[in-house]
Design a protein around this motif. Structure first.
Motif, PDB file in Angstrom:
ATOM      1  N   ASN A  89      -3.721 -12.969 -12.677  1.00  0.00           N
ATOM      2  CA  ASN A  89      -4.062 -11.765 -12.142  1.00  0.00           C
ATOM      3  C   ASN A  89      -4.791 -10.902 -13.316  1.00  0.00           C
ATOM      4  O   ASN A  89      -4.675 -11.070 -14.429  1.00  0.00           O
ATOM      5  N   TYR A  90      -5.694  -9.767 -12.822  1.00  0.00           N
ATOM      6  CA  TYR A  90      -5.928  -8.753 -13.889  1.00  0.00           C
ATOM      7  C   TYR A  90      -4.779  -7.837 -13.871  1.00  0.00           C
ATOM      8  O   TYR A  90      -3.975  -7.219 -13.004  1.00  0.00           O
ATOM      9  N   GLY A 166      -7.568  -7.607  -0.660  1.00  0.00           N
ATOM     10  CA  GLY A 166      -8.205  -6.300  -1.300  1.00  0.00           C
ATOM     11  C   GLY A 166      -9.030  -5.830  -0.368  1.00  0.00           C
ATOM     12  O   GLY A 166      -9.419  -6.576   1.036  1.00  0.00           O
ATOM     13  N   TRP A 167      -9.522  -4.368  -0.448  1.00  0.00           N
ATOM     14  CA  TRP A 167     -10.520  -3.815   0.586  1.00  0.00           C
ATOM     15  C   TRP A 167     -11.660  -4.580   0.999  1.00  0.00           C
ATOM     16  O   TRP A 167     -12.349  -5.230  -0.171  1.00  0.00           O
ATOM     17  N   PRO A 229      -5.606  -2.046  -0.601  1.00  0.00           N
ATOM     18  CA  PRO A 229      -5.409  -3.104   0.285  1.00  0.00           C
ATOM     19  C   PRO A 229      -6.372  -2.973   1.322  1.00  0.00           C
ATOM     20  O   PRO A 229      -6.953  -1.855   1.635  1.00  0.00           O
ATOM     21  N   HIS A 230      -6.642  -4.131   1.801  1.00  0.00           N
ATOM     22  CA  HIS A 230      -7.329  -4.210   2.993  1.00  0.00           C
ATOM     23  C   HIS A 230      -6.775  -3.422   4.214  1.00  0.00           C
ATOM     24  O   HIS A 230      -5.784  -3.260   4.279  1.00  0.00           O
ATOM     25  N   PHE A 254     -10.327 -11.800  -7.529  1.00  0.00           N
ATOM     26  CA  PHE A 254     -11.392 -12.224  -6.553  1.00  0.00           C
ATOM     27  C   PHE A 254     -11.711 -10.648  -5.948  1.00  0.00           C
ATOM     28  O   PHE A 254     -12.804 -10.187  -6.190  1.00  0.00           O
ATOM     29  N   ASP A 255     -10.703 -10.051  -5.298  1.00  0.00           N
ATOM     30  CA  ASP A 255     -11.114  -9.117  -4.581  1.00  0.00           C
ATOM     31  C   ASP A 255     -10.417  -7.809  -4.829  1.00  0.00           C
ATOM     32  O   ASP A 255     -10.346  -6.595  -4.145  1.00  0.00           O
ATOM     33  N   ALA A 256      -9.467  -7.602  -6.024  1.00  0.00           N
ATOM     34  CA  ALA A 256      -8.727  -6.535  -6.472  1.00  0.00           C
ATOM     35  C   ALA A 256      -7.733  -5.931  -5.665  1.00  0.00           C
ATOM     36  O   ALA A 256      -7.377  -4.663  -5.974  1.00  0.00           O
ATOM     37  N   GLY A 257      -7.262  -6.755  -4.834  1.00  0.00           N
ATOM     38  CA  GLY A 257      -6.299  -6.308  -4.068  1.00  0.00           C
ATOM     39  C   GLY A 257      -4.940  -6.303  -4.982  1.00  0.00           C
ATOM     40  O   GLY A 257      -4.839  -6.847  -5.809  1.00  0.00           O
ATOM     41  N   PRO A 258      -3.983  -5.328  -4.398  1.00  0.00           N
ATOM     42  CA  PRO A 258      -2.738  -5.105  -5.257  1.00  0.00           C
ATOM     43  C   PRO A 258      -1.761  -6.229  -5.263  1.00  0.00           C
ATOM     44  O   PRO A 258      -1.403  -6.991  -4.145  1.00  0.00           O
TER      45      PRO A 258
END
Length: 336
Positions: A89-90, A166-167, A229-230, A254-258
């Motif tokens: 993860n980041y 992620g969003w 989040p999405h 990938f999508d920066a989701g939490p």
């Protein structure tokens, strides 16, 4: 309409689970909508329940919510993640730059690749059929996982994390991937997500940037979705927070989701669930409980009325039948 109940996934559920995955809209790495990526995941989950493990070693306990013979939802507990390739993860860190000559102090955020959650457990794969929404089944799917963890403490690593989608914009825009991931993976998001689902995390270890990245260098649109989040994942995100999970600055690469996490003993549903002896009878108009029985392949969860008297809970015949429970059997119950 019969009583809905949660149970381990079976091989003959595959077609129904695939149909659900296709309704998810993509982006759920652990519930891919491509048959060739989903089939080995279902197979491995079935094998995990059959293996009768005695410690967390990468098993995936995927479960389905069944009603009237139809699979209407899924969720899963991953006993320990990243054991083969690492779980990356980041982490959003803060760094400070200061100049005495210019009398300036500047704070900046950094995206730092981390393996902090490698070896931890994970809950995920939560998806409910759109046709079944509005009846509390999303809450059912989420809390049933915690009853599974409470019943199988030795088989689940501690702490437990959860990654949210992620969003994504209404037209499929993914600003974080477009500004960062695409540059290093050289493919579309859907292709990268499918490859990750079918091949594992080694591709991330091979191609992910190896050095921290200054958030300030990303476009504004990408910066604004870090940890966001999405829209469809927001209810699940809020449920996790209400269970005691916390967002500590970790995001999906990938999508920066939490990514959120909690110690098992801090998860509300684990902490508040209790063991009882079963009495089959007529609980009349007793309160609703989420009730779990069985171990591994016999694990079941139902939502039904119950009456508690000391260490005994009275449940009706339909709930007992769905649980496979008899008088004096031990169950775990959580007040709804």
């Amino acid at each position: 309409m019969s009583l809905a109940f949660m149970r381990p996934v079976r091989r003959d559920d595959f077609d129904q689970v695939l149909a659900l995955a296709k309704l998810s809209g993509g982006g759920m790495t652990n519930l891919p909508s491509e048959a060739e990526a989903l089939r080995p995941r279902v197979e491995y989950a079935v094998e995990s329940f059959e293996a009768d493990a005695d410690h967390p070693s990468g098993e995936v306990y995927m479960m389905v919510l069944e009603q009237d013979g139809k699979v209407i939802g899924t969720s899963a507990v991953f006993s320990a993640v990243g054991l083969d390739y690492g779980f990356v993860n980041y982490r959003i860190n803060k760094t400070v730059h200061a100049s005495k000559q210019l009398k300036k102090r500047i704070e900046r955020r950094l995206l730092v690749p981390t393996h902090d959650f490698t070896g931890c457990a994970e809950v995920g794969t939560l998806f409910l059929s759109p046709d079944a929404r509005g009846g509390g089944y999303g809450k059912f799917l989420a809390k049933a996982r915690y009853l599974f963890i409470a019943q199988h403490r030795k088989l689940v690593a501690d702490p437990v994390c959860a990654e949210m989608r992620g969003w994504r914009g209404s037209k499929g825009e993914q600003p974080f991937w477009d500004s960062l991931g695409r540059l290093f993976f050289d493919m579309e998001f859907e292709d990268a997500d499918l490859a990750n689902s079918s091949m594992g995390n080694q591709m991330i270890a091979d191609l992910l940037p190896r050095h921290p990245i200054y958030v300030a260098l990303l476009p504004k649109a990408a910066r604004e979705v870090l940890g966001k989040p999405h829209n469809s994942a927001l209810p699940a995100f809020n449920m996790l927070l209400s269970e005691g999970f916390a967002f500590r600055g970790y995001i999906d690469v990938f999508d920066a989701g939490p990514l959120v996490d909690a110690r098992i003993d801090d998860i509300k549903s684990v902490r508040e669930s209790k063991l009882y002896k079963v009495k089959i009878g007529d609980p009349e108009s007793g309160p609703q409980f989420l009730i779990a029985a069985g171990r591994l392949s016999t694990f079941r969860v139902v939502r039904s009325e119950g009456m508690v008297d000391g260490d005994t809970i009275t449940i009706n015949k339909e709930a007992a039948r769905a649980l496979g429970a008899k008088n004096d059997d031990e169950v775990r119950a959580l007040k709804w």
